[in-house]
Design a protein around this motif. Structure first.
Motif, PDB file in Angstrom:
ATOM      1  N   GLY A 289       0.772  -1.226   0.000  1.00 49.65           N
ATOM      2  CA  GLY A 289       0.000   0.000   0.000  1.00 49.65           C
ATOM      3  C   GLY A 289       0.810   1.286   0.000  1.00 49.65           C
ATOM      4  N   TYR A 290       2.065   1.207  -0.440  1.00 51.57           N
ATOM      5  CA  TYR A 290       2.865   2.429  -0.516  1.00 51.57           C
ATOM      6  C   TYR A 290       2.544   3.216  -1.780  1.00 51.57           C
ATOM      7  CZ  TYR A 290       5.809   0.950   3.378  1.00 51.57           C
ATOM      8  OH  TYR A 290       6.267   0.593   4.592  1.00 51.57           O
ATOM      9  N   GLU A 291       2.965   4.446  -1.768  1.00 49.12           N
ATOM     10  CA  GLU A 291       2.874   5.311  -2.941  1.00 49.12           C
ATOM     11  C   GLU A 291       3.602   4.632  -4.122  1.00 49.12           C
ATOM     12  OE1 GLU A 291       4.221   9.764  -3.612  1.00 49.12           O
ATOM     13  OE2 GLU A 291       4.406   9.106  -1.528  1.00 49.12           O
ATOM     14  N   PRO A 292       3.035   4.633  -5.308  1.00 47.25           N
ATOM     15  CA  PRO A 292       3.707   3.931  -6.415  1.00 47.25           C
ATOM     16  C   PRO A 292       4.883   4.734  -6.985  1.00 47.25           C
ATOM     17  CG  PRO A 292       1.673   4.902  -7.176  1.00 47.25           C
ATOM     18  CD  PRO A 292       1.775   5.229  -5.706  1.00 47.25           C
ATOM     19  N   MET A 293       5.909   4.914  -6.158  1.00 45.55           N
ATOM     20  CA  MET A 293       6.991   5.804  -6.610  1.00 45.55           C
ATOM     21  C   MET A 293       7.880   5.169  -7.682  1.00 45.55           C
ATOM     22  SD  MET A 293       9.514   5.679  -3.387  1.00 45.55           S
ATOM     23  CE  MET A 293       8.560   5.266  -1.955  1.00 45.55           C
ATOM     24  N   LEU A 294       7.778   3.840  -7.826  1.00 42.55           N
ATOM     25  CA  LEU A 294       8.631   3.195  -8.838  1.00 42.55           C
ATOM     26  C   LEU A 294       7.952   3.077 -10.205  1.00 42.55           C
ATOM     27  CD1 LEU A 294      10.431   0.377  -6.852  1.00 42.55           C
ATOM     28  CD2 LEU A 294      11.479   2.342  -7.941  1.00 42.55           C
ATOM     29  N   LYS A 295       6.683   3.501 -10.263  1.00 43.69           N
ATOM     30  CA  LYS A 295       5.974   3.458 -11.553  1.00 43.69           C
ATOM     31  C   LYS A 295       6.752   4.230 -12.621  1.00 43.69           C
ATOM     32  CE  LYS A 295       1.933   1.346 -11.918  1.00 43.69           C
ATOM     33  NZ  LYS A 295       0.776   1.469 -11.029  1.00 43.69           N
ATOM     34  N   HIS A 296       6.805   3.660 -13.800  1.00 48.78           N
ATOM     35  CA  HIS A 296       7.471   4.321 -14.943  1.00 48.78           C
ATOM     36  C   HIS A 296       8.951   4.612 -14.698  1.00 48.78           C
ATOM     37  CE1 HIS A 296       3.457   4.644 -16.343  1.00 48.78           C
ATOM     38  NE2 HIS A 296       3.114   5.467 -15.374  1.00 48.78           N
ATOM     39  N   THR A 297       9.618   3.745 -13.939  1.00 53.51           N
ATOM     40  CA  THR A 297      11.052   4.009 -13.739  1.00 53.51           C
ATOM     41  C   THR A 297      11.903   3.008 -14.497  1.00 53.51           C
ATOM     42  OG1 THR A 297      11.045   2.616 -11.779  1.00 53.51           O
ATOM     43  CG2 THR A 297      10.781   4.987 -11.430  1.00 53.51           C
ATOM     44  N   ARG A 298      11.252   2.063 -15.167  1.00 50.88           N
ATOM     45  CA  ARG A 298      12.007   0.966 -15.793  1.00 50.88           C
ATOM     46  C   ARG A 298      13.197   1.488 -16.610  1.00 50.88           C
ATOM     47  NH1 ARG A 298      10.786  -3.434 -20.263  1.00 50.88           N
ATOM     48  NH2 ARG A 298      12.425  -4.850 -19.563  1.00 50.88           N
ATOM     49  N   TRP A 299      12.919   2.405 -17.541  1.00 51.06           N
ATOM     50  CA  TRP A 299      13.986   2.858 -18.432  1.00 51.06           C
ATOM     51  C   TRP A 299      14.954   3.807 -17.734  1.00 51.06           C
ATOM     52  CZ3 TRP A 299      14.882  -0.401 -21.876  1.00 51.06           C
ATOM     53  CH2 TRP A 299      13.832  -1.173 -22.365  1.00 51.06           C
ATOM     54  N   CYS A 300      14.461   4.469 -16.643  1.00 54.15           N
ATOM     55  CA  CYS A 300      15.392   5.314 -15.891  1.00 54.15           C
ATOM     56  C   CYS A 300      16.533   4.463 -15.367  1.00 54.15           C
ATOM     57  CB  CYS A 300      14.690   5.960 -14.711  1.00 54.15           C
ATOM     58  SG  CYS A 300      13.231   6.878 -15.166  1.00 54.15           S
ATOM     59  N   PHE A 301      16.203   3.252 -14.954  1.00 51.35           N
ATOM     60  CA  PHE A 301      17.217   2.377 -14.369  1.00 51.35           C
ATOM     61  C   PHE A 301      18.065   1.669 -15.430  1.00 51.35           C
ATOM     62  CE2 PHE A 301      14.324   2.231 -10.538  1.00 51.35           C
ATOM     63  CZ  PHE A 301      15.194   2.928  -9.730  1.00 51.35           C
ATOM     64  N   LEU A 302      17.450   1.380 -16.559  1.00 47.55           N
ATOM     65  CA  LEU A 302      18.154   0.554 -17.556  1.00 47.55           C
ATOM     66  C   LEU A 302      18.994   1.351 -18.545  1.00 47.55           C
ATOM     67  CD1 LEU A 302      15.560  -2.238 -18.347  1.00 47.55           C
ATOM     68  CD2 LEU A 302      17.495  -2.298 -16.781  1.00 47.55           C
ATOM     69  N   LYS A 303      18.520   2.544 -18.882  1.00 50.76           N
ATOM     70  CA  LYS A 303      19.250   3.329 -19.883  1.00 50.76           C
ATOM     71  C   LYS A 303      20.559   3.850 -19.323  1.00 50.76           C
ATOM     72  CE  LYS A 303      15.939   5.616 -22.950  1.00 50.76           C
ATOM     73  NZ  LYS A 303      15.331   6.931 -23.136  1.00 50.76           N
TER      74      LYS A 303
END
Ligand SMILES: [Zn+2]
Length: 440
Positions: A289-303
């Protein structure tokens, strides 16, 4: 007035063509597709269901003998077929063009009665060689079905043309001076259908050398058997990924070569591990139930950092403030980038040890698994520095991308045989028959 018009007409004709007489199709053909020992004869229209066909007669030049198809020596004519055979030629102005020729049989002193050799087509093919070469060249730029559609022929004709070209080239290519090879695996169908591809990586000559079904020990052994022991001894460098069967056979067959685990695959595997950590954590945070702070971070981490968009950059900066598993994994990945900057194999090795220790303490399972793998193959990874970084990840990566593209292009026909042909054709840099005129 009439005389004046006639004069203008004559003048125009002269001006445009630079010669007084009209050019015949026969002359055009003689210029672009001259056949020694034969001449072009009458040209006529033939109506068919698909439209008009230009039929061009071919005749033996006067006083020339037919050539025995077995020993290639001129021999006396035995007989001539009643009906002409049809050979598809390159279409002209949207019309199909067919060469008509009445085949001779020759009576050869050594081989007996044989059908004659004709230089413009193979005995078993209905397409002229030049047309096969034409189709095959287009099939490199377009998909095979597009090629068939545009030139009003069948997909099978395109396939046969490519096959003919590939066989011609494979029979004549020179593989003497290969000193560096790369081994890679590519999935060509869903459900663990893999193929093994082997490239030549020498500077100045980078090409696909071999395609094999599966990615097993036997696949690799087949390759070495085909190229022979003597040839294999000439290999100084070999790049591969960490796939066990490859490592095993390479160690056995070319033990004197410097074996390099290539950077492209290591980085790809590490990225996979990072992504696993992030995906797992995203799920967990959501469940708790935490804030979805990791949403849409996939490419931030991979690029790579420099490739991030402005928005992704801000997002990453924001996320990095938190004490998250994904952040720790990301920082480890960034730290691994530094490893490639070293020049000395010794210091690179020291750095690698430190990195492995850090990764093992990270309490991130996918990353730990990767660190163990790296530790196991430490020597092979460091070989990249010993080879003075000559084989950059870009080469194998570039090939990998082109292979996937070629497979996609032959879409719908994902059988191994077709893909094998397509790959040799587009990536093999095979020699081609010389022609007097390139129609493509
Ligand atoms: Zn003969």
């Amino acid at each position: 007035m009439k005389h004046w018009l006639l004069f203008v007409k004559m003048f125009l004709k002269k001006d445009i063509t630079n010669r007084g007489e009209p050019m015949l199709i026969e002359s055009v053909l003689n210029r672009c597709h001259k056949i020694n020992g034969f001449v072009y004869g009458n040209v006529g229209w033939e109506k068919s269901k698909e439209g008009n066909i230009l039929e061009v007669e071919v005749r033996p030049r006067k006083n020339t003998k037919g050539i025995c198809s077995k020993c290639r020596r001129p021999s006396a004519t035995y007989d001539t077929a009643k009906n002409p055979r049809r050979f598809e030629f390159i279409p002209l102005w949207g019309y199909a063009v067919v060469l008509l020729y009445r085949m001779r049989r020759v009576s050869c002193k050594d081989c007996g009665i044989r059908v004659e050799y004709i230089p413009w087509a193979d005995g078993k093919h209905q397409l002229c060689r030049i047309y096969q070469q034409f189709l095959a060249n287009w099939a490199r730029r377009l998909s095979w079905s597009e090629t068939a559609n545009i030139f009003k022929t069948s997909w099978q004709s395109v396939r046969r043309s490519v096959e003919w070209m590939v066989h011609w080239g494979l029979g004549r290519r020179d593989v003497k001076d290969v000193t560096a090879i790369g081994v890679d695996e590519v999935q060509y169908q869903r459900g663990h259908k893999y193929l093994t591809v082997i490239y030549q990586l020498d500077e100045g000559c980078r090409r696909l050398l071999w395609v094999g079904k599966d990615r097993t020990v036997r696949t690799m052994l087949r390759f070495f058997r085909m190229f022979g022991e003597e040839w294999s001894q000439g290999i100084r460098f070999v790049c591969s990924d960490m796939w066990k069967p490859y490592l095993k056979v390479i160690r056995k067959k070319i033990k004197d070569a410097v074996h390099i685990l290539d950077r492209y695959h290591i980085v790809a595997n590490l990225n996979k591990a990072i992504d696993e950590v992030r995906a797992e954590e995203t799920r967990r945070l959501e469940q708790e139930g935490y804030e979805p702070m990791l949403k849409h971070t996939r490419w931030c981490f991979l690029k790579r950092n420099k490739n991030l968009t402005a928005k992704q950059g801000i997002k990453l900066k924001d996320v990095l403030k938190y004490d998250l598993k994904s952040v720790r994994a990301y920082l480890l990945k960034e730290a691994f980038q530094v490893f490639w900057e070293y020049t000395s194999p010794y210091w690179a090795g020291q750095y690698l040890n430190q990195w492995i220790t850090r990764a093992m303490r990270s309490r991130l399972n996918p990353v730990k698994k990767m660190a163990k793998q790296i530790r196991r193959h430490r020597e092979l990874i460091l070989n990249w520095f010993k080879a003075k970084k000559k084989f950059s990840s870009g080469i194998v990566e570039g090939f990998n991308t082109r292979i996937k593209l070629s497979i996609r292009k032959s879409c719908g026909f994902r059988s191994f045989d077709v893909i094998e042909l397509a790959l040799y054709h587009t990536l093999g840099a095979l020699p081609e028959p010389q022609v007097t005129h390139r129609f493509w």
